[in-house]
Design an enzyme around this catalytic site. Structure first.
Site, PDB file in Angstrom:
ATOM      1  N   HIS A  37       0.833  -1.207   0.000  1.00  0.00           N
ATOM      2  CA  HIS A  37       0.000   0.000   0.000  1.00  0.00           C
ATOM      3  C   HIS A  37       0.865   1.254   0.000  1.00  0.00           C
ATOM      4  O   HIS A  37       0.533   2.250  -0.639  1.00  0.00           O
ATOM      5  CB  HIS A  37      -0.912   0.004   1.228  1.00  0.00           C
ATOM      6  CG  HIS A  37      -2.025  -0.999   1.162  1.00  0.00           C
ATOM      7  ND1 HIS A  37      -3.134  -0.835   0.375  1.00  0.00           N
ATOM      8  CD2 HIS A  37      -2.176  -2.191   1.780  1.00  0.00           C
ATOM      9  CE1 HIS A  37      -3.929  -1.864   0.512  1.00  0.00           C
ATOM     10  NE2 HIS A  37      -3.383  -2.703   1.354  1.00  0.00           N
ATOM     11  N   ASN A  68      -6.725  -6.124  -7.825  1.00  0.00           N
ATOM     12  CA  ASN A  68      -5.953  -6.155  -6.580  1.00  0.00           C
ATOM     13  C   ASN A  68      -6.385  -7.310  -5.691  1.00  0.00           C
ATOM     14  O   ASN A  68      -5.559  -8.107  -5.228  1.00  0.00           O
ATOM     15  CB  ASN A  68      -6.105  -4.834  -5.821  1.00  0.00           C
ATOM     16  CG  ASN A  68      -5.433  -3.682  -6.536  1.00  0.00           C
ATOM     17  OD1 ASN A  68      -4.732  -3.871  -7.523  1.00  0.00           O
ATOM     18  ND2 ASN A  68      -5.646  -2.485  -6.037  1.00  0.00           N
ATOM     19  N   ARG A 115     -15.548   5.477  -5.319  1.00  0.00           N
ATOM     20  CA  ARG A 115     -15.583   4.827  -4.007  1.00  0.00           C
ATOM     21  C   ARG A 115     -16.466   5.631  -3.057  1.00  0.00           C
ATOM     22  O   ARG A 115     -16.303   6.840  -2.938  1.00  0.00           O
ATOM     23  CB  ARG A 115     -14.178   4.717  -3.429  1.00  0.00           C
ATOM     24  CG  ARG A 115     -13.204   3.897  -4.272  1.00  0.00           C
ATOM     25  CD  ARG A 115     -11.855   3.789  -3.565  1.00  0.00           C
ATOM     26  NE  ARG A 115     -10.903   2.977  -4.306  1.00  0.00           N
ATOM     27  CZ  ARG A 115      -9.991   3.476  -5.140  1.00  0.00           C
ATOM     28  NH1 ARG A 115      -9.914   4.788  -5.307  1.00  0.00           N
ATOM     29  NH2 ARG A 115      -9.164   2.684  -5.778  1.00  0.00           N
ATOM     30  N   ARG A 172     -19.694   2.718  -6.918  1.00  0.00           N
ATOM     31  CA  ARG A 172     -19.595   1.409  -6.263  1.00  0.00           C
ATOM     32  C   ARG A 172     -20.290   1.475  -4.905  1.00  0.00           C
ATOM     33  O   ARG A 172     -20.028   2.384  -4.116  1.00  0.00           O
ATOM     34  CB  ARG A 172     -18.131   1.007  -6.087  1.00  0.00           C
ATOM     35  CG  ARG A 172     -17.960  -0.400  -5.513  1.00  0.00           C
ATOM     36  CD  ARG A 172     -16.503  -0.799  -5.446  1.00  0.00           C
ATOM     37  NE  ARG A 172     -15.765  -0.012  -4.459  1.00  0.00           N
ATOM     38  CZ  ARG A 172     -14.449  -0.127  -4.241  1.00  0.00           C
ATOM     39  NH1 ARG A 172     -13.738  -0.973  -4.947  1.00  0.00           N
ATOM     40  NH2 ARG A 172     -13.859   0.619  -3.329  1.00  0.00           N
ATOM     41  N   CYS A 177      -9.831  -2.717 -13.348  1.00  0.00           N
ATOM     42  CA  CYS A 177      -9.344  -1.640 -12.493  1.00  0.00           C
ATOM     43  C   CYS A 177      -8.302  -2.211 -11.534  1.00  0.00           C
ATOM     44  O   CYS A 177      -8.024  -3.401 -11.540  1.00  0.00           O
ATOM     45  CB  CYS A 177     -10.485  -0.970 -11.724  1.00  0.00           C
ATOM     46  SG  CYS A 177     -11.414  -2.084 -10.673  1.00  0.00           S
TER      47      CYS A 177
END
Length: 573
Positions: A190, A456, A297, A333, A504
């Site tokens: 991250h 991811n 998001r 989303r 994505c």
């Protein structure tokens, strides 16, 4: 004397500055006692430090926005939870009260107790969480002495440390730190992802850095090659200045692509969507010529809040995103949040041993009465202001998509009965990031209007490899034959239905992977605005026909090395 150290490139860029060395998290504190009469004062000193650290983290949380809030916020929220952990706080209180230890030494003893428990765990993911304990302990220790915890940096400095937490990077850059070198870490962590978004040069895995580099040494680092030069000579300085000039020139060239089409050499148009979570992100995406927002998001509305956002608060955020894109589609989303990250809102579950495999994403939305209904009402109301789509995260099969479809239909009927202005139809998509969803997709694809592949999570679930675990660097990789086959199968399933499929995640944001994605049949990518122009430039240098012709050779690759050879043989341009 000049020395050349090597690490792993994690975030491109060249930096020149003086070293600021931060030794690994360890409290090397001698045993120290207090008198019985000093216990209450020492307890008060300790709890003042706890309050100070809470205030610092809350202040940072409030200053963050956009992608930084998502990437850093998770860690700040986890650290806030640790600060409230009775095992940590009551243990320290007891050591001060009954052991008559100073708060500093009690911190050390309690840290070592907890570390022993973590180190005895079988799960490598849980073992790695000791890093979070150390971050919190380090902040508390610094607060006890009225220091800033992890923020040991100043303008023109390069931080040299064992690891760096995502929560620190934005603060370090704001102080003027120009680069970071870590002895450990992974380019897939991250922290590395965030460093790339911040354009902060980062070299990880420089094992000798802490042994060879001292405070005040002059360093030149190249985040693109992973090389670190200690006490650079004239040739090194010329190389650094040349790289800086190249970066500036490259950025000027990229800016010219803002209004250019995302079109391959042989005339195929590719859609570049943007990932976003704030109006600032959406504004940037619009300015860069994104086709739309491929992933908006919504977690930022829930994180750090003392209560669940109501319909009106959500509606205003979604409406503003739609208005900012001026007619380009916004893909919203639904909540992709684990219950462990939403403690203050009342969503939290207790005793969830592995939140990554727990009640998160659509599972949480369906399990909490009214949560999904409120969010879908807000989204549907925003559809009256411009085109939008709904994307469902953490889908494992058709049952969840069917449940959300039913809930959306119900909401649309409600709003029409209320006389609200809403879209005639709102497309519904599934996020393919759980292997079972990828494998079962042909059985429920008819319930969807579009698909989005979340690479991811898909990669780490498919390979059973945590991307933040350094010991698994060689395993966690999108360049695995199984990953390519799953991508190919999902794309084919969508193509047979004439359905849009977007990918994505970090794989979409890396220009090096673009030829591979195009070869597999993908024509839509969604990525952070920070890398959109680089990816557009790469696509404009690709010949789609040639890449598709080379796809069978790509799919015959038996291992990562074979896929890397294919990428070398089929570069863009």
């Amino acid at each position: 004397m000049r020395q050349l150290l090597s690490g792993t490139a994690a975030a491109r860029g060249s930096a020149l500055g003086r070293a600021r060395v931060r030794l690994p998290h360890a409290l090397d504190i001698d045993e120290a006692r207090i008198g019985a009469e000093d216990v209450e004062a020492e307890l008060a000193r300790f709890h003042e430090s706890v309050d100070s650290v809470r205030a610092d983290m809350r202040s940072l949380r409030e200053r963050l926005h956009g992608a930084l809030a998502q990437e850093i916020g998770e860690f700040l929220d986890l650290h806030a939870l640790l600060l409230d952990d009775p095992e940590l706080l009551s243990g320290i209180d007891a050591l001060i009260r009954t052991g008559l230890y100073t708060a500093d030494y009690a911190l050390r003893l309690q840290r070592n107790r907890i570390a022993a428990v973590f180190e005895g765990m079988d799960d490598p993911y849980l073992r790695s969480r000791i890093d979070d304990i150390d971050q919190v302990i380090g902040r508390l220790h610094a607060a006890l002495h009225s220091q800033r915890a992890a923020l040991q940096g100043a303008s023109g400095e390069i931080l040299v440390t064992d690891t760096v937490a995502p929560a620190e990077l934005a603060e370090l850059q704001a102080q003027g730190v120009v680069g970071v070198i870590t002895a450990g870490g992974s380019p897939l962590s991250h922290s590395a992802i965030l460093a790339r978004s911040l354009h902060l040069p980062l070299v990880v895995g420089a094992a000798q850095a802490l042994q060879k580099i001292n405070d005040g040494d002059v360093l030149a680092i190249d985040g693109g090659s992973g090389l670190v030069v200690l006490e650079p000579d004239a040739a090194d300085l010329r190389g650094h200045h040349r790289r800086v000039a190249e970066v500036k020139r490259e950025r000027r060239q990229l800016n010219r692509l803002r209004r250019e089409p995302t079109r391959t050499l042989d005339g195929a148009d590719i859609k570049l969507w943007a990932n976003a979570e704030s109006r600032n992100d959406v504004t940037e995406a619009h300015a860069l010529g994104a086709a739309g927002v491929g992933l908006y998001r919504t977690e930022f509305l829930f994180l750090g809040s003392s209560e669940l956002p109501d319909e009106e608060a959500q509606f205003r955020a979604y409406r503003d995103a739609v208005l900012a894109m001026t007619g380009r589609t916004v893909t919203i989303r639904t909540l992709d949040l684990g219950a462990d990250k939403a403690d203050k809102t009342g969503l939290a579950l207790r005793n969830e041993p592995n939140p990554a495999l727990g009640l998160r994403g659509v599972r949480l939305s369906l399990a909490r009465s009214g949560l999904l209904h409120t969010q879908l009402r807000a989204i549907a109301r925003a559809s009256g202001y411009g085109p939008l789509r709904v994307l469902v995260p953490m889908v494992s099969g058709g049952e969840e998509v069917r449940a959300v479809r039913h809930a959306l239909d119900e909401v649309l009927r409600e709003l029409r009965a209320e006389g609200r202005e809403i879209a005639a139809q709102i497309p519904l998509g599934a996020m393919i990031e759980v292997p079972s969803a990828a494998l079962a997709l042909p059985t429920f694809v008819g319930l969807c209007d579009f698909l989005s592949i979340g690479t991811n999570d898909l990669v780490q679930y498919l390979l059973a490899a945590d991307r933040t675990n350094e010991a698994l660097d060689g395993l966690y990789s999108p360049l695995h034959p199984a990953v390519l086959r799953v991508l190919r199968d999902v794309v084919r399933t969508g193509q047979r239905r004439g359905m849009p499929v977007t990918v994505c995640g970090e794989i979409a944001a890396d220009p090096a992977f673009v030829p591979m994605l195009l070869a597999l049949g993908l024509t839509e990518l969604s990525l952070h605005p920070a890398t959109l122009l680089e990816v557009r430039r790469t696509i404009r240098a690709c010949d789609l026909g040639q890449l598709r012709a080379a796809a069978p050779a790509l799919l015959r690759a038996r291992n990562r090395s074979g896929i890397e050879r294919w990428l070398q043989a089929n570069p863009a341009g």
